[in-house]
Design a protein around this motif. Sequence first.
Motif, PDB file in Angstrom:
ATOM      1  N   HIS A  42      10.569  17.525 -42.748  1.00 46.85           N
ATOM      2  CA  HIS A  42       9.821  16.681 -41.793  1.00 46.85           C
ATOM      3  C   HIS A  42       9.594  15.256 -42.306  1.00 46.85           C
ATOM      4  CE1 HIS A  42       5.545  17.942 -43.386  1.00 46.85           C
ATOM      5  NE2 HIS A  42       6.394  17.692 -44.355  1.00 46.85           N
ATOM      6  N   PHE A  44      11.778  13.301 -43.003  1.00 50.61           N
ATOM      7  CA  PHE A  44      12.850  12.464 -42.433  1.00 50.61           C
ATOM      8  C   PHE A  44      12.687  12.224 -40.935  1.00 50.61           C
ATOM      9  CE2 PHE A  44      14.757  14.376 -46.251  1.00 50.61           C
ATOM     10  CZ  PHE A  44      15.064  13.202 -46.938  1.00 50.61           C
ATOM     11  N   GLY A  98      14.227  19.820 -49.597  1.00 43.30           N
ATOM     12  CA  GLY A  98      13.997  20.455 -50.889  1.00 43.30           C
ATOM     13  C   GLY A  98      14.068  21.970 -50.763  1.00 43.30           C
ATOM     14  N   THR A 101      12.918  23.588 -47.356  1.00 45.86           N
ATOM     15  CA  THR A 101      13.834  23.427 -46.217  1.00 45.86           C
ATOM     16  C   THR A 101      15.096  24.264 -46.417  1.00 45.86           C
ATOM     17  OG1 THR A 101      12.976  21.202 -45.902  1.00 45.86           O
ATOM     18  CG2 THR A 101      15.076  21.700 -44.849  1.00 45.86           C
ATOM     19  N   LYS A 106      18.167  29.223 -45.075  1.00 43.67           N
ATOM     20  CA  LYS A 106      18.759  30.494 -45.518  1.00 43.67           C
ATOM     21  C   LYS A 106      18.155  31.678 -44.752  1.00 43.67           C
ATOM     22  CE  LYS A 106      19.530  30.074 -50.433  1.00 43.67           C
ATOM     23  NZ  LYS A 106      18.878  29.919 -51.761  1.00 43.67           N
ATOM     24  N   THR A 139      17.632  17.165 -50.913  1.00 44.40           N
ATOM     25  CA  THR A 139      17.052  15.822 -50.974  1.00 44.40           C
ATOM     26  C   THR A 139      15.987  15.763 -52.066  1.00 44.40           C
ATOM     27  OG1 THR A 139      15.260  16.291 -49.413  1.00 44.40           O
ATOM     28  CG2 THR A 139      17.379  15.598 -48.468  1.00 44.40           C
ATOM     29  N   THR A 143      14.673  23.210 -57.862  1.00 49.39           N
ATOM     30  CA  THR A 143      14.401  24.633 -57.642  1.00 49.39           C
ATOM     31  C   THR A 143      15.651  25.492 -57.862  1.00 49.39           C
ATOM     32  OG1 THR A 143      14.959  24.517 -55.307  1.00 49.39           O
ATOM     33  CG2 THR A 143      12.650  24.145 -55.891  1.00 49.39           C
ATOM     34  N   SER A 148      21.002  29.580 -55.359  1.00 43.05           N
ATOM     35  CA  SER A 148      20.482  30.915 -55.692  1.00 43.05           C
ATOM     36  C   SER A 148      20.729  31.879 -54.535  1.00 43.05           C
ATOM     37  CB  SER A 148      18.981  30.834 -55.982  1.00 43.05           C
ATOM     38  OG  SER A 148      18.282  30.611 -54.779  1.00 43.05           O
ATOM     39  N   CYS A 151      15.640  33.334 -50.925  1.00 49.84           N
ATOM     40  CA  CYS A 151      14.851  32.313 -50.228  1.00 49.84           C
ATOM     41  C   CYS A 151      13.418  32.827 -50.305  1.00 49.84           C
ATOM     42  CB  CYS A 151      15.302  32.147 -48.789  1.00 49.84           C
ATOM     43  SG  CYS A 151      15.444  33.682 -47.878  1.00 49.84           S
ATOM     44  N   VAL A 152      12.573  32.063 -50.964  1.00 46.32           N
ATOM     45  CA  VAL A 152      11.224  32.573 -51.247  1.00 46.32           C
ATOM     46  C   VAL A 152      10.335  32.429 -50.009  1.00 46.32           C
ATOM     47  CG1 VAL A 152       9.255  32.411 -52.798  1.00 46.32           C
ATOM     48  CG2 VAL A 152      11.541  31.847 -53.641  1.00 46.32           C
ATOM     49  N   LEU A 180      20.155  10.823 -51.820  1.00 39.88           N
ATOM     50  CA  LEU A 180      19.172  11.517 -50.984  1.00 39.88           C
ATOM     51  C   LEU A 180      17.828  11.714 -51.674  1.00 39.88           C
ATOM     52  CD1 LEU A 180      21.502  14.183 -49.315  1.00 39.88           C
ATOM     53  CD2 LEU A 180      20.421  12.227 -48.205  1.00 39.88           C
ATOM     54  N   THR A 181      17.784  11.591 -52.998  1.00 37.50           N
ATOM     55  CA  THR A 181      16.499  11.824 -53.688  1.00 37.50           C
ATOM     56  C   THR A 181      15.786  10.509 -54.039  1.00 37.50           C
ATOM     57  OG1 THR A 181      17.534  11.901 -55.883  1.00 37.50           O
ATOM     58  CG2 THR A 181      17.298  13.983 -54.727  1.00 37.50           C
ATOM     59  N   THR A 183      13.975   8.532 -52.335  1.00 40.30           N
ATOM     60  CA  THR A 183      12.651   8.302 -51.742  1.00 40.30           C
ATOM     61  C   THR A 183      11.579   9.306 -52.198  1.00 40.30           C
ATOM     62  OG1 THR A 183      13.469   9.605 -49.886  1.00 40.30           O
ATOM     63  CG2 THR A 183      13.482   7.211 -49.613  1.00 40.30           C
ATOM     64  N   ASP A 195      11.031  22.341 -62.804  1.00 41.44           N
ATOM     65  CA  ASP A 195      11.221  23.772 -62.538  1.00 41.44           C
ATOM     66  C   ASP A 195      12.529  24.256 -63.180  1.00 41.44           C
ATOM     67  OD1 ASP A 195      10.527  26.258 -61.490  1.00 41.44           O
ATOM     68  OD2 ASP A 195      11.395  25.867 -59.524  1.00 41.44           O
TER      69      ASP A 195
HETATM   70  P1  NAD Z   1       9.595  21.146 -51.047  1.00 38.97           P
HETATM   71  O1  NAD Z   1      10.860  21.465 -50.379  1.00 38.97           O
HETATM   72  O2  NAD Z   1       8.417  22.007 -50.787  1.00 38.97           O
HETATM   73  O3  NAD Z   1       9.195  19.631 -50.753  1.00 38.97           O
HETATM   74  C1  NAD Z   1       8.090  19.056 -51.410  1.00 38.97           C
HETATM   75  C2  NAD Z   1       7.714  17.736 -50.772  1.00 38.97           C
HETATM   76  O4  NAD Z   1       8.738  16.769 -51.002  1.00 38.97           O
HETATM   77  C3  NAD Z   1       7.530  17.821 -49.268  1.00 38.97           C
HETATM   78  O5  NAD Z   1       6.370  17.124 -48.937  1.00 38.97           O
HETATM   79  C4  NAD Z   1       8.755  17.114 -48.706  1.00 38.97           C
HETATM   80  O6  NAD Z   1       8.466  16.509 -47.488  1.00 38.97           O
HETATM   81  C5  NAD Z   1       9.045  16.101 -49.781  1.00 38.97           C
HETATM   82  N1  NAD Z   1      10.429  15.634 -49.855  1.00 38.97           N
HETATM   83  C6  NAD Z   1      11.577  16.360 -49.952  1.00 38.97           C
HETATM   84  N2  NAD Z   1      12.641  15.544 -50.072  1.00 38.97           N
HETATM   85  C7  NAD Z   1      12.166  14.276 -50.028  1.00 38.97           C
HETATM   86  C8  NAD Z   1      12.782  12.980 -50.104  1.00 38.97           C
HETATM   87  N3  NAD Z   1      14.095  12.835 -50.295  1.00 38.97           N
HETATM   88  N4  NAD Z   1      11.979  11.899 -50.047  1.00 38.97           N
HETATM   89  C9  NAD Z   1      10.632  12.021 -49.906  1.00 38.97           C
HETATM   90  N5  NAD Z   1      10.001  13.201 -49.830  1.00 38.97           N
HETATM   91  C10 NAD Z   1      10.771  14.320 -49.889  1.00 38.97           C
HETATM   92  O7  NAD Z   1       9.771  21.077 -52.643  1.00 38.97           O
HETATM   93  P2  NAD Z   1      10.644  21.854 -53.701  1.00 38.97           P
HETATM   94  O8  NAD Z   1       9.858  21.791 -54.942  1.00 38.97           O
HETATM   95  O9  NAD Z   1      12.038  21.395 -53.710  1.00 38.97           O
HETATM   96  O10 NAD Z   1      10.665  23.344 -53.164  1.00 38.97           O
HETATM   97  C11 NAD Z   1       9.609  24.234 -53.340  1.00 38.97           C
HETATM   98  C12 NAD Z   1       9.955  25.506 -52.591  1.00 38.97           C
HETATM   99  O11 NAD Z   1      11.126  26.084 -53.157  1.00 38.97           O
HETATM  100  C13 NAD Z   1       8.867  26.559 -52.653  1.00 38.97           C
HETATM  101  O12 NAD Z   1       8.689  27.097 -51.366  1.00 38.97           O
HETATM  102  C14 NAD Z   1       9.435  27.592 -53.610  1.00 38.97           C
HETATM  103  O13 NAD Z   1       8.960  28.889 -53.343  1.00 38.97           O
HETATM  104  C15 NAD Z   1      10.909  27.469 -53.333  1.00 38.97           C
HETATM  105  N6  NAD Z   1      11.791  27.918 -54.423  1.00 38.97           N
HETATM  106  C16 NAD Z   1      12.928  28.549 -54.053  1.00 38.97           C
HETATM  107  C17 NAD Z   1      13.816  29.009 -55.005  1.00 38.97           C
HETATM  108  C18 NAD Z   1      15.060  29.728 -54.596  1.00 38.97           C
HETATM  109  O14 NAD Z   1      15.840  30.148 -55.440  1.00 38.97           O
HETATM  110  N7  NAD Z   1      15.317  29.910 -53.326  1.00 38.97           N
HETATM  111  C19 NAD Z   1      13.557  28.773 -56.374  1.00 38.97           C
HETATM  112  C20 NAD Z   1      12.381  28.112 -56.724  1.00 38.97           C
HETATM  113  C21 NAD Z   1      11.513  27.675 -55.730  1.00 38.97           C
END
Ligand code: NAD
Length: 358
Positions: A42, A44, A98, A101, A106, A139, A143, A148, A151-152, A180-181, A183, A195
Motif C-alpha cells: 500500500h 505504492f 516486502g 506483500t 503466495k 521492494t 525476509t 522460501s 508464507c507466514v 525498488l528499495t 524509498t 533478519d
Molecule cells: P513488510 O512487508 O511488513 O513491510 C514493512 C513496511 O515497509 C511496510 O510499512 C511497507 O509499507 C514498507 N515498505 C515496503 N517496501 C517499501 C519501499 N520500497 N519503500 C517504502 N516503504 C516500503 O516488511 P518485511 O520485513 O519485508 O516483511 C515482514 C513479513 O514477512 C512478516 O509478515 C513476516 O512474518 C514475514 N516473513 C516471511 C518469511 C517467509 O519465508 N515467507 C520469512 C520471514 C518473515
Amino acid sequence: MYRNAKNVSYYMIGQGALAQLDDLVSARRAVHDGPAVYFLDHFFEDKNLHDRLPVMPGDQVVYVDTTDEPTTEYMDVIAAKLRAQVSELPCCMVALGGGATMDTCKAVANLMTNPGKAEDYQGWDLVKHPAPYKIAAPTLAGTGAECSRTCVLSNVRKNLKLGMNSDFTMFDQVLLDPDLTRTVPRNQYFYTGIDTYMHCFESLTGSYRNVVVDALAQKAVEMCKDIFLSDDMMSDENREKMMIASYLGGMAAGFVGVVHPVSAGLSVALHLHHGIANCYALSVLEDIYPEQHKDFMTMMERQGIELPRGICADLTDAQYDALYEGTIVHERPLSNRLGPDYRKILTRENLIDRFKRM
Ligand code: NAD
Ligand code: ZN
C-alpha cells in the motif's frame, strides 16, 4: 527420508531489472488466457509504480495493507474478491512489496486453485494443487520470502502463526531490482535486512546442520556484515548486495536458534513486527551469541538505528506469562542452540529478566 529441496526456477538481478517485467508477464500471457494479478504494498498507492508495470485491460491490481502482518482472514477476503472479479485463472500473479506483500501473493495464489480457507492450509504440505505462476519483485529485502516455501500467516482465532509450507507456495520467478528499495525508511531497512543475518547465524551456530545450507548461510552472513558494518547500508551497491544476501539467506532456510523464539514471544504477546522483534531479542542474548551480539550492537551504532528501551518494563503477570509461553514452545530451535535441556537455561525467571531489559 532425504528431503527433496526445491529452489525458485528463475531469477534475475540488477539495477533497472523491473523494465523486464513486461517480457516475463508477456511470456505468461502467451501460454495462458487469464489476466495478470498484481499485488502492491500500500506504500505504492500514491506513487508512480503502477504506471511502470505492464498492466493491461482486465488485469487486477491489489494494494496490500501491510500495517499489520498478514492474517488468514485477510487472505480469505482478498481471495474471495479476486474470485468474484476474474472468470479465468490468472496467467500470473506478481508481488511488489516486502515479506508481507509477497506472503499475501503466495497465500492468495494457493487459494485460487485450492478450495476452502487459508487456515485449512496452515501446516506442512497441505496444499494439493499448484498455484498460478508467481513472480516476486521485492521492494524490501531481508525476509527471504522471495525464495522460501512458506508464507507466514497469523490465525487470530486459533492464536497461531503458521505458514502454508509447500513447494506450491514458492515463486516461479524472482526479479531483484535494487532501485525498488531506494524509498525504504532506514529503520525499516535495517530491521528487515538484519533478519537475513539472524536466520543465517542462528543456523550456523546450531547443531542441526547441512553443508548446502551452511555454504549459503556463510555467504549471506559475510554480505550482511559488509553491508551493516559499512558507512552506509543503503548505498546503491549495498542495496543490491542486500537483495542478494536475502535471496541466499532465503534459500539457506536452515533451523533457527534462540533469537527467533524470543522474537516470536514478542510478536505473540505484544504484536511486535518480526524484524524489530528480532532486534530486541538479540539485544538481550549477549551470553548465548556473544560474537554476533557484539557485531549487531556495532551495526546499530554505525547505521544510527535506535531501539527504544523499556518495552517490557511494566507489564502484567499475564503478559509476562504470554511472553514466556510464546518463546518456550519453540522446542526445536531452542534445542538447536541450547541442547535438550534448554528449559534449565531459559527458566521462566531467566527469560522474564531478559524481557525486562529490552
Ligand atoms: P513488510 O512487508 O511488513 O513491510 C514493512 C513496511 O515497509 C511496510 O510499512 C511497507 O509499507 C514498507 N515498505 C515496503 N517496501 C517499501 C519501499 N520500497 N519503500 C517504502 N516503504 C516500503 O516488511 P518485511 O520485513 O519485508 O516483511 C515482514 C513479513 O514477512 C512478516 O509478515 C513476516 O512474518 C514475514 N516473513 C516471511 C518469511 C517467509 O519465508 N515467507 C520469512 C520471514 C518473515
Ligand atoms: Zn526471521
